[in-house]
Design an enzyme around this catalytic site. Structure first.
Site, PDB file in Angstrom:
ATOM      1  N   CYS A  20      38.855  50.988  41.090  1.00  0.00           N
ATOM      2  CA  CYS A  20      38.914  50.086  42.231  1.00  0.00           C
ATOM      3  C   CYS A  20      38.290  50.712  43.491  1.00  0.00           C
ATOM      4  CB  CYS A  20      40.354  49.651  42.460  1.00  0.00           C
ATOM      5  SG  CYS A  20      40.580  48.270  43.578  1.00  0.00           S
ATOM      6  N   HIS A  21      39.091  51.055  44.502  1.00  0.00           N
ATOM      7  CA  HIS A  21      38.608  51.692  45.726  1.00  0.00           C
ATOM      8  C   HIS A  21      38.566  53.222  45.618  1.00  0.00           C
ATOM      9  CE1 HIS A  21      39.639  47.709  47.290  1.00  0.00           C
ATOM     10  NE2 HIS A  21      38.916  47.983  48.363  1.00  0.00           N
TER      11      HIS A  21
END
Length: 186
Positions: free
Chosen positions: A111-112
């Site tokens: 994800c991030h």
């Protein structure tokens, strides 16, 4: 899922981790036989973020200052917007991640969390994916960004989002069982 008996895996996180991105790999890799430690900057608990509000707390197994990369076969970096943003300004966290990479061990980010790979200088020349809002940062760091669920490049595993957790965990197990990676150019 491949057997991970005898393997030890670090999950580096702090407050604001995306709930499923820590808990699913932790539980899945433990079910495969690995010893998994949640590592954070301070002892106690860290609080997750569950989609659009604060989630459940998770117990920290070890503090970052009490471990070294040589204790582990792989590191998993959960995302969420808050968690990697807080960790990427902590030099000890970045050094810990770099040590896994330099030791040719598995580094997995979802994800991030590829922000942490950018900060650690790992992204350049690598095939990677990430949450779409992190795409430009990953490309600007010199990575070859792909719009794929999971991307693997010589022991570096990146994944787009929590919907891809099963494939992400499968790839982590596969890469750990392959052993050290030579890190040829992407």
């Amino acid at each position: 899922m491949q057997n991970l008996a005898g393997k030890t895996i670090a999950i580096l996180a702090t407050d604001g981790f995306e709930q499923s991105e820590l808990e699913v790999p932790r539980d899945t890799l433990r079910q495969a036989g690995a010893e998994v430690h949640v590592i954070s900057l301070e002892a106690g608990e860290i609080k997750g973020w569950d989609e659009d509000d604060w989630g459940r707390a998770v117990q920290v197994d070890k503090t970052l200052d009490s471990v070294t990369s040589t204790d582990y076969d792989a590191i998993v970096l959960p995302g969420g917007q808050i968690n990697p943003d807080l960790l990427r300004v902590e030099q000890s966290a970045i050094d810990f991640i770099k040590a896994f990479w330099n030791e040719k061990k598995v580094v997995a980010a979802i994800c991030h969390a590829p922000w942490l790979l950018v900060e650690a200088g790992i992204a350049k020349g690598r095939k990677m994916t990430s949450y779409p809002s992190v795409k430009t940062d990953v490309i600007n760091a010199g990575a070859h960004w792909e719009d794929s669920a999971v991307v693997t490049d010589q022991g570096l595993i990146t994944s787009r989002n929590p919907g891809d957790l099963e494939a992400f965990c499968e790839k982590i197990a596969e890469e750990i069982n392959e052993g050290k990676h030579e890190r040829r150019a992407a």
